[in-house]
Each structure stands twice: as C-alpha cells, then as structure tokens.
Design a protein around this motif. Sequence first.
Motif, PDB file in Angstrom:
ATOM      1  N   ASN A   1      33.593  30.084  60.355  1.00 25.75           N
ATOM      2  CA  ASN A   1      33.767  30.463  58.953  1.00 25.75           C
ATOM      3  C   ASN A   1      35.242  30.430  58.523  1.00 25.75           C
ATOM      4  OD1 ASN A   1      32.622  31.196  56.464  1.00 25.75           O
ATOM      5  ND2 ASN A   1      32.930  33.367  56.855  1.00 25.75           N
TER       6      ASN A   1
ATOM      7  N   MET B   1      32.958  24.052  48.548  1.00 24.86           N
ATOM      8  CA  MET B   1      32.082  25.094  49.063  1.00 24.86           C
ATOM      9  C   MET B   1      30.626  24.852  48.664  1.00 24.86           C
ATOM     10  SD  MET B   1      33.496  27.312  51.049  1.00 24.86           S
ATOM     11  CE  MET B   1      34.225  25.815  51.731  1.00 24.86           C
TER      12      MET B   1
ATOM     13  N   TYR C   1      36.499  33.200  46.789  1.00 25.94           N
ATOM     14  CA  TYR C   1      37.643  32.330  46.544  1.00 25.94           C
ATOM     15  C   TYR C   1      38.245  32.548  45.165  1.00 25.94           C
ATOM     16  CZ  TYR C   1      37.800  29.562  50.770  1.00 25.94           C
ATOM     17  OH  TYR C   1      37.982  29.166  52.068  1.00 25.94           O
TER      18      TYR C   1
ATOM     19  N   ARG D   1      36.518  26.392  57.229  1.00 24.66           N
ATOM     20  CA  ARG D   1      36.678  26.505  55.780  1.00 24.66           C
ATOM     21  C   ARG D   1      38.147  26.572  55.377  1.00 24.66           C
ATOM     22  NH1 ARG D   1      31.444  30.154  53.818  1.00 24.66           N
ATOM     23  NH2 ARG D   1      29.982  28.399  53.926  1.00 24.66           N
TER      24      ARG D   1
ATOM     25  N   LEU E   1      38.070  36.158  54.227  1.00 20.30           N
ATOM     26  CA  LEU E   1      36.935  35.475  54.856  1.00 20.30           C
ATOM     27  C   LEU E   1      36.596  36.114  56.192  1.00 20.30           C
ATOM     28  CD1 LEU E   1      37.538  31.681  54.137  1.00 20.30           C
ATOM     29  CD2 LEU E   1      35.575  33.058  53.430  1.00 20.30           C
TER      30      LEU E   1
ATOM     31  N   GLN F   1      28.419  33.469  47.070  1.00 25.64           N
ATOM     32  CA  GLN F   1      29.211  34.374  47.914  1.00 25.64           C
ATOM     33  C   GLN F   1      30.619  33.831  48.194  1.00 25.64           C
ATOM     34  OE1 GLN F   1      28.705  34.380  52.214  1.00 25.64           O
ATOM     35  NE2 GLN F   1      27.944  36.476  52.037  1.00 25.64           N
ATOM     36  N   PRO F   2      30.758  32.635  48.816  1.00 26.67           N
ATOM     37  CA  PRO F   2      32.129  32.148  49.043  1.00 26.67           C
ATOM     38  C   PRO F   2      32.846  31.773  47.758  1.00 26.67           C
ATOM     39  CG  PRO F   2      30.522  30.474  49.676  1.00 26.67           C
ATOM     40  CD  PRO F   2      29.751  31.727  49.384  1.00 26.67           C
ATOM     41  N   THR F   3      32.089  31.331  46.742  1.00 24.46           N
ATOM     42  CA  THR F   3      32.715  30.969  45.474  1.00 24.46           C
ATOM     43  C   THR F   3      33.367  32.184  44.835  1.00 24.46           C
ATOM     44  OG1 THR F   3      31.089  29.200  45.136  1.00 24.46           O
ATOM     45  CG2 THR F   3      32.313  29.950  43.203  1.00 24.46           C
TER      46      THR F   3
ATOM     47  N   LEU G   1      34.680  39.085  55.370  1.00 22.57           N
ATOM     48  CA  LEU G   1      33.337  38.631  54.998  1.00 22.57           C
ATOM     49  C   LEU G   1      32.491  38.418  56.253  1.00 22.57           C
ATOM     50  CD1 LEU G   1      31.342  37.569  52.815  1.00 22.57           C
ATOM     51  CD2 LEU G   1      32.365  35.315  53.176  1.00 22.57           C
TER      52      LEU G   1
ATOM     53  N   THR H   1      26.880  41.400  50.142  1.00 18.31           N
ATOM     54  CA  THR H   1      26.762  40.689  51.420  1.00 18.31           C
ATOM     55  C   THR H   1      26.239  41.621  52.514  1.00 18.31           C
ATOM     56  OG1 THR H   1      28.562  39.176  50.861  1.00 18.31           O
ATOM     57  CG2 THR H   1      28.060  39.447  53.194  1.00 18.31           C
TER      58      THR H   1
ATOM     59  N   ARG I   1      43.207  34.453  51.688  1.00 23.59           N
ATOM     60  CA  ARG I   1      41.827  33.987  51.772  1.00 23.59           C
ATOM     61  C   ARG I   1      41.267  34.020  53.194  1.00 23.59           C
ATOM     62  NH1 ARG I   1      42.283  29.191  47.268  1.00 23.59           N
ATOM     63  NH2 ARG I   1      41.803  30.508  45.474  1.00 23.59           N
TER      64      ARG I   1
END
Length: 404
Positions: free
Chosen positions: A126, A146, A338, A130, A350, A333-335, A353, A232, A346
């Motif tokens: 992750n 993403m 970010y 990413r 992450l 979620q990742p959008t 996360l 999450t 970030r």
Amino acid sequence: MALTETHWRSLFQERDFRRLWMVGFSIFVVRWLETLAVGVFAYNATGSAFIVAMLTMLRLLPMGLFGAFLGAAAERMDLRRAQILILVMQILASSVIAALALLDMIAVWHLAVAAFINGVGWAADNPVRRAMIGAVVGPARMGAAMSIDVGTSNASRMLGPTLGGVLLALLGLDGTFVLATLLYLPALIAALLLPRTARSAASRPAPVLARIAEGLAAVRADPRLSGTLMITLIYNLFGWPFTSMIPVIGKDQLALGPQGVGILASMDGVGSLLGAVLITLFIGPALYRRCYLGGVTLYMAMVIAFALIPNPWFAGLALILVGIGGSGFGIMQPTLIYLATPVELRSRVLGLLSVCIGMGPIGFIGLGIAAEFLGAPMATALMAGCGLVALAATHRYWKHISGG
C-alpha cells in the motif's frame, strides 16, 4: 474528476506506470486466488468456520502490526528495491506451499504461516507501490491513477476467486499454488525494470517514530481524514470479515462445490467492476462523500441479504450489489485521503490507513467465534448489522468528509 479516455491514455503511455500497474495486477489476482483456495481447502480439511476466518485474518494482521511503520519508513527507502523484496518474499511463500502440497505434506499451520507472510507483503504494498505511482504520475493525475489501481483490484476479485475455485477442483492445492507462483513472475520482471528511486533529501533526518507522530497529528487536526479513517475502521471490523465465510456459506447453505464457490465469490468482483465503471462515468468530486458513505451502507445491507438468502442465484445477486457498494468505498477511500493530505504526509497517512485496515483481524476473530456458535449465515448477518449500527453511531466523526 471522472476518469476519461484521455486520462487512461495519458497514464498508460507512461512506461513506469504500466510496470507498476502490472505489479499490482499480479498481486491482486494471486491474493484473491489464494484466499479462495485456502478457505475451501481449510474448511474441507477441518470443518471449522473459525479456522477459515483465522486464515483470512492472518493476511490482514500485518497491516495492524506494521502498517504505520511501513508507511513512515517508505519515505526513507529505495522503493524499487522494497517492491522487489516484497515480491520475492511472496513468491517464496507460495512456492513453499506448492512444494509441500505436491509432496502431500501440507498442513493447515503451513497455510497460516504463508498467509501471514503474504499479509506482510500486502501491508507493505500500500505505501510502497502507491508512493511510486504518485512519483510517476504526479499529484494532478493521482486521483485518476488511484481509480485505475482500485478498478484493477476490483476486476481481480472477479478473476481470482473463479480461477482459484476451478484450479482447486481440477488440480488441487498444489496446482493452484504453482500457478500463483508463476503469476508473480511478470510482476517481478516489471519491478526489476523500474528505475531506482531516491529518498528526498528533506525526508532523511526524521526518525520513523517522529514521522508516525506527524501523521497522527495531521489526522487529528483534519476532520476529513479522521472521518475517512473512521469509516475505514468500521468497514474492516464489521464488513470485510464476511469474505472469509463465503466458502462456508457456499458449501453448507448453498450446497456448492469448489467451482461453484469460486464463481459465487467472483460475483463480488463483478459488482466491484460494475461499480468502478459507474463511478467513472457519473461520480464527480461533489458526490465523493455520498459515494463513500452510500457504498459502505449498501455493502453492509447486502452482506446481510447474502447471508440469509438460501438460493444461490439470489445470493450471487446480493454479492454483485455488495461489490458495487464496496467499489464506492474502495475507490473513494484513497481518493479522499489524497485530496485531504499534504503531499509530504501522504505516505505516513497511508501507513495509518493500513493500520485501520489492519484492525480487521478483530472482526475476523469475532466472526469466526460467532460462526462456531450461531452458524456462519447468522453470524455474518449479525456482524454486518452491527456495522450499520456503528455507522449511524459515529455520524459526528464522518459528517465533515468532503470530496471538494
């Protein structure tokens, strides 16, 4: 911004993005292939829903244990080397299981060890892969990248379980893991062809624990981040664990064999792919929050329906809707992370996360214990119902989430 044909072409014209996409695709397919095959094999061998849940849980446990450290450490690594090491570790784990199965020496504890090792790879992927994607495409195209990455993961949830069920029925556990090992090889070649990455000069002095503290401070200070991580956490505690019960419900309640269970499990992936297409076409930033929350709500409701429906056709339809809801969650979620996180933080966020995702083992343990006493269908429905209650009870934490 919706993902247009121009975005697709722009991203796939980037040679290194194509390589990173191949790495992700191979990892995603093998992840779902092995999860399904291990679940069916373990349930046939032990008859224990708890054991099946624990094997799936072990893939998530490293996220909770190491996610924050991996996210903070990613900024100090040669990411290409880290990605290669991740793949080599996963190849070795799968090849050892294949060899033990070929020699008829396989035991459930071997599968447990392999699941944990592959979980470490999942936790590291992750922040590492990413972060590399971000370096290749830049901040302006990260949302589009993403969407492609999550969409690829969703598509693999359609291919992986079907392939795993068919292979398990035709070739046994040994053939399944031999193929899994081979599927990793294109990813390893792609990773080897990536350019070496350098740490940023600004990132070198700060120790890992200080970076984790900075990431936590950023989450506490921004209600968008804390709300996104709260959702999450709820999803991974109460929703995601149901995937471990698909082989059990498919075999006991729906009377399906390995191939049928594989096809059933792939319906989640069908829905996820359909959801990704719908989001691409119709969802813009103003709707990100609704898509995220609506996706989680639909997911939980349809898990209840899947658990309680005794007909395999209608159960499959419920799983398609589960996948559509999960797609809304997975893409947003990742959008949202970010959009809300400063560039320099970030990787750290992450990593946090990953910790929230890694709390899932608590849900898997709870579901596994409940399934032993209540049966898999009732325990699964009860868990998802608790998720809906938790979602309503935490409104004050996520009401500030915004896609703008």
